[in-house]
Write an enzyme that holds these catalytic residues in place. Structure first.
Site, PDB file in Angstrom:
ATOM      1  N   CYS A  52       0.800  -1.227   0.000  1.00  0.00           N
ATOM      2  CA  CYS A  52       0.000   0.000   0.000  1.00  0.00           C
ATOM      3  C   CYS A  52       0.829   1.272   0.000  1.00  0.00           C
ATOM      4  O   CYS A  52       0.284   2.372  -0.123  1.00  0.00           O
ATOM      5  CB  CYS A  52      -0.938   0.015   1.208  1.00  0.00           C
ATOM      6  SG  CYS A  52      -0.059   0.000   2.788  1.00  0.00           S
ATOM      7  N   ASP A  54       2.461   2.551   2.468  1.00  0.00           N
ATOM      8  CA  ASP A  54       2.575   3.168   3.783  1.00  0.00           C
ATOM      9  C   ASP A  54       3.934   2.820   4.405  1.00  0.00           C
ATOM     10  O   ASP A  54       4.541   1.797   4.069  1.00  0.00           O
ATOM     11  CB  ASP A  54       1.469   2.681   4.715  1.00  0.00           C
ATOM     12  CG  ASP A  54       0.102   3.229   4.330  1.00  0.00           C
ATOM     13  OD1 ASP A  54       0.050   4.065   3.410  1.00  0.00           O
ATOM     14  OD2 ASP A  54      -0.898   2.809   4.939  1.00  0.00           O
ATOM     15  N   CYS A 129      -2.586  -2.542   8.212  1.00  0.00           N
ATOM     16  CA  CYS A 129      -1.925  -1.418   8.888  1.00  0.00           C
ATOM     17  C   CYS A 129      -1.369  -1.851  10.243  1.00  0.00           C
ATOM     18  O   CYS A 129      -0.298  -1.406  10.646  1.00  0.00           O
ATOM     19  CB  CYS A 129      -2.897  -0.259   9.053  1.00  0.00           C
ATOM     20  SG  CYS A 129      -3.433   0.478   7.490  1.00  0.00           S
TER      21      CYS A 129
END
Length: 323
Positions: A52, A54, A129
């Site tokens: 992603c 991140d 996450c």
């Protein structure tokens, strides 16, 4: 622009109030400098999620005498969920030894963010996450210990969200004879979050998927069953070489052909209860039925006749016992 416009009203409701609070006002975001370290050890670890884009940077201030993390902060380069997860992760690390911090999993992070212990804190597709938060702990610990990060992972993880290993999944599938992804999720939680581990085409590419493990275990079980049948079928033709099922079938066939007709003619019958081996002798346990139950010869002449017939036909040391 309102959050509901950015995320979608329905989806936003899937985030806990604790997640939303830490998105807006993280408690542990920031840096720790060398000037603050003093006699403590400063560790700065970076970890990024290729799936992603991140990334998170973790700061640990560690007392080298006790290995206790005295202060923990982070910087997050990603979405709001990554910020909330990293904030909670940093908080959970504080006042723990590095070894204790290593035991913190992404599930611990997600559960700590829940408002209700039975309701997930984030939508399944955002579970990755909290995985990133778990991985940066490993990175920081490996730097402090002076070891390779991969050496801290002893098992091959299939479902990153639930931290379920390949060996665990195979064992659960085999022991419980699972045949669907839904059953795997019920038993292990694997595949219940971002769903990338279920099959190709998900949020993140994998080397091995749950569908692969299902097929692999099914194939292995089928091969074991075929092997078992082949071994049973081959044998060497003797009663001793037969499996228990074959022994029972062999004894039953003799009882049916040579013993039961005579007993039934007098209103009786015999039931095979079990076959046991004791000191090289095959004990055939039987139970009389009908008129045979009260017959005075059921433990003498009749019993001897059954035993002699089985010994003769099966060419084996057999003792018949009435139960």
């Amino acid at each position: 622009m309102a959050r509901d416009d950015l995320i979608g009203g329905a989806l936003w409701e899937e985030y806990s109030q604790e997640v939303q609070r830490r998105m807006d006002a993280p408690m542990h975001m920031g840096e720790i400098t060398e000037e603050e370290a003093g006699d403590n050890k400063l560790i700065i670890a970076d970890f990024g999620a290729e799936s992603c884009g991140d990334a998170v940077r973790l700061y640990w201030l560690i007392d080298p005498k006790s290995d206790v993390i005295k202060k923990s902060k982070f910087k997050s380069f990603g979405c709001g969920t990554a910020i909330a997860s990293s904030d909670m992760m940093a908080e959970l690390c504080m006042d723990k030894t590095v070894e204790e911090a290593l035991k913190i999993t992404n599930i611990d992070v997600e559960k700590a963010l829940r408002d209700n212990e039975d309701v997930p804190a984030v939508p399944g597709q955002k579970m990755h996450c909290s995985v990133m938060a778990y991985d940066v702990i490993k990175k920081a610990a490996s730097m402090y210990m002076g070891v390779d990060m991969e050496s801290l992972e002893s098992e091959f993880i299939i479902c990153e969200c639930a931290r379920v290993s390949q060996d665990t999944l195979k064992e659960v599938i085999k022991l419980n004879k699972l045949s669907t992804i839904e059953e795997i999720t019920d038993y292990t939680k694997a595949g219940g979050f971002c769903k990338s581990c279920i099959k190709p085409g998900g949020h993140e590419a994998k080397d091995v998927y749950l569908v692969d493990l299902l097929a692999e275990v099914a194939e292995a079980l089928e091969a074991e069953e075929k092997s078992r049948k082949i071994i049973e079928a081959k044998g060497d033709g003797t009663f001793d070489s037969m499996g228990l099922v074959q022994k029972i079938k062999a004894v039953e066939s003799i009882l049916e052909e040579y013993i039961r007709p005579t007993l039934k003619a007098d209103g009786g019958d015999v039931e095979l209860i079990d076959i046991k081996e004791t000191d090289g002798i095959f004990e055939v346990l039987i139970k009389y039925q009908g008129e045979c139950m009260s017959c005075s010869m059921n433990t003498t002449t009749t019993l001897a006749g059954i035993e002699d017939m089985l010994k003769f036909k099966l060419k084996a040391p057999i003792k018949v016992i009435v139960t």
